[in-house]
Write an enzyme that holds these catalytic residues in place. Structure first.
Site, PDB file in Angstrom:
ATOM      1  N   LYS A 239     -34.238  12.385  28.413  1.00  0.00           N
ATOM      2  CA  LYS A 239     -34.843  11.069  27.951  1.00  0.00           C
ATOM      3  C   LYS A 239     -34.472  10.706  26.273  1.00  0.00           C
ATOM      4  O   LYS A 239     -35.337  10.645  25.891  1.00  0.00           O
ATOM      5  CB  LYS A 239     -36.489  10.639  27.939  1.00  0.00           C
ATOM      6  CG  LYS A 239     -36.966  11.061  29.347  1.00  0.00           C
ATOM      7  CD  LYS A 239     -36.744   9.710  30.180  1.00  0.00           C
ATOM      8  CE  LYS A 239     -37.543   8.375  29.356  1.00  0.00           C
ATOM      9  NZ  LYS A 239     -37.204   7.221  30.410  1.00  0.00           N
ATOM     10  N   ASP A 288     -35.391  10.140  33.955  1.00  0.00           N
ATOM     11  CA  ASP A 288     -35.793   8.932  35.392  1.00  0.00           C
ATOM     12  C   ASP A 288     -35.302   8.189  36.572  1.00  0.00           C
ATOM     13  O   ASP A 288     -35.491   8.129  37.200  1.00  0.00           O
ATOM     14  CB  ASP A 288     -36.834   7.939  34.614  1.00  0.00           C
ATOM     15  CG  ASP A 288     -36.310   6.809  33.250  1.00  0.00           C
ATOM     16  OD1 ASP A 288     -35.879   7.384  32.361  1.00  0.00           O
ATOM     17  OD2 ASP A 288     -35.931   6.393  34.385  1.00  0.00           O
ATOM     18  N   ASP A 312     -37.831  21.290  35.127  1.00  0.00           N
ATOM     19  CA  ASP A 312     -38.360  21.764  36.405  1.00  0.00           C
ATOM     20  C   ASP A 312     -38.809  20.234  37.474  1.00  0.00           C
ATOM     21  O   ASP A 312     -39.309  20.641  38.288  1.00  0.00           O
ATOM     22  CB  ASP A 312     -39.758  21.756  35.582  1.00  0.00           C
ATOM     23  CG  ASP A 312     -40.839  22.941  36.034  1.00  0.00           C
ATOM     24  OD1 ASP A 312     -41.221  22.826  37.281  1.00  0.00           O
ATOM     25  OD2 ASP A 312     -42.071  22.184  35.972  1.00  0.00           O
TER      26      ASP A 312
END
Ligand code: ATP
Length: 426
Positions: A239, A288, A312
């Protein structure tokens, strides 16, 4: 290893036995491996279902190695203890002799290890990670014919490289309402230009450190893997638009690595260009977006380079796409040192029933074979697992998955399933 016939397995008997017939794998100065024909590979059974899936894995790997090399190569398996079994036999959860043999042997494999809750015990997995500086967690995710939740799951064939030592896992946290949180908040407001609105009095604060050195060695490992294995599309995720100093830096550092002499001519970074022969393409994708893309267009990615937390999320989503963590292998890899392991947990709810699915650990064993350069044997494991699943046989979790799809399937115990896989190795 009473449940399987094998004369190359040396169980722990009061201490670790290093047999004459084996030799240790050695590391060259550049951290590549020198692998003898009879490498000593330590195995840790693990807790819960570990003592059931480990012999299953050894049976399949032994058969594949035997068939691939007609006896000219074979693994010498040496048991090392950790977890509940170690505590029971030695009083320690991670005996020093286990750490010593893992170091001496360079490459090893383990089943799942639990962490007793509330005893103030440190996780063995994290001690091992730190002791050997396993800085990349490598998770190949591919479909072998098992029941899966998406149409055409063969579209998923990728490897997630998750950075394993950096990021919010540093554990530097200040809980809301504490003196520490108050101090840090005041420092941020008074000296670092933070705004009140983002830091009301009741905030908790988690620190997210990310390092250039740690990122770059991880990225190099992933790019080398992609180049050596003919992978084309490599994505670095983060991000970066929100956390510029950490995840944004991670992405920038990845592109800096791509400009290093080792990679400059082989890593294409122009978003419009296509990679040629012997090249890979590196793109950046916001986390995302990647999560969405993985569900909609998983075929677009061959290698995903992620920092710790994003890795993860992404590796679990990718695993779910092909049927869950029970089918996904994993390797913890540092500078030469490597420890392969199953991705699922100890599954105490089914332990002792001999119905656990051995595929995650078995495929981790195959990944280990690839890592030591025994690719022919690894390929035999993959082929046999594919055939077994095409014949719709498996442990109850697999058989039930097929049945839910309206297909007939034969249910087998852990060792019977491993024997069926071994029988399909040609
Ligand atoms: P841990 O605390 O060690 O992470 P857990 O129980 O939280 O363990 P898992 O061990 O991964 O997590 O188990 C989650 C569920 O998946 C359980 O119902 C378990 O029985 C099942 N499961 C996990 N591994 C396997 C396996 N190899 N074969 C069949 N079922 C499994």
């Amino acid at each position: 290893m009473k449940v399987i016939e094998a004369d190359n397995v040396y169980p722990w008997e009061g201490s670790i036995k290093v047999p004459q017939e084996g030799e240790f794998i050695k590391l060259r100065e550049d951290r590549t491996l020198i692998v003898p024909d009879r490498p000593i590979i330590p195995y840790i059974e693990g807790d819960g279902i570990g003592c059931e899936i480990t012999p299953a894995m050894i049976l399949v790997i032994n058969t594949a190695v035997e068939k691939a090399y007609n006896g000219s190569k074979r693994i010498v398996w040496v048991e090392a203890l950790a977890g509940d079994k170690a505590e029971e036999k030695t009083g320690e959860r991670l005996p020093q002799e286990t750490l010593d043999i893992l170091k001496e042997a360079v490459v090893s494999i383990k089943g799942p290890l639990g962490t007793p809750v509330g005893k103030g015990v440190k996780s063995i997995n994290s001690i091992l990670r730190r002791s050997f500086d396993f800085y990349s967690a490598v998770r190949p995710v591919y479909w072998m014919g098992q029941p899966a939740p998406i149409p055409d799951p063969e579209r998923v064939d990728l490897v997630v490289f998750r950075e394993n030592t950096d990021d919010v896992y540093a554990g530097v946290e200040f809980f809301p309402g504490t003196e520490e949180a108050k101090k840090v908040r005041e420092f941020l407001l008074k000296e670092m230009g933070a705004k009140e609105e983002g830091f009301p009095e009741d905030v908790g604060i988690t620190v997210k450190p990310m390092s250039e050195f740690k990122t770059k060695r991880h990225v190099r490992k992933a790019l080398r893997y992609a180049l050596e294995n003919g992978k084309k599309n490599v994505a670095v995720i983060g991000k970066g638009n929100i956390m510029k100093a950490t995840e944004g830096a991670f992405i920038n550092w990845a592109f800096e690595v791509a400009q290093e002499p080792e990679f400059r001519d082989r890593v294409v970074t122009d978003p419009e260009a296509e990679p040629g022969e012997g090249q890979v393409k590196l793109t950046k994708v916001i986390t995302d977006q990647m999560l969405m893309q993985l569900v909609l267009r998983p075929e677009a990615y061959d290698v995903i380079i992620a920092e710790n937390l994003n890795g993860d999320y992404v590796s679990d989503l990718a695993a779910a796409l092909i049927g869950g963590p029970g089918f996904v292998p994993s390797g913890n890899i540092g500078d030469g040192y490597a420890l392969f392991e199953s991705t699922h947990g100890t599954a105490w709810d089914i332990a002792g029933k001999w119905i656990a699915n051995p595929l995650s650990l078995t495929l981790s064993g195959a990944m280990m074979l690839e890592y030591i350069g025994w690719k022919e044997a690894a390929e035999k494991v993959y082929q046999a697992v594919r055939e077994a699943l095409a014949d719709r046989i498996g442990t109850p979790d697999i058989a039930n998955g097929f049945k839910k799809m309206g297909l007939q399937a034969k249910e087998l115990g852990t060792i019977e399933f491993a024997k069926e896989i071994a029988a399909r190795i040609q």
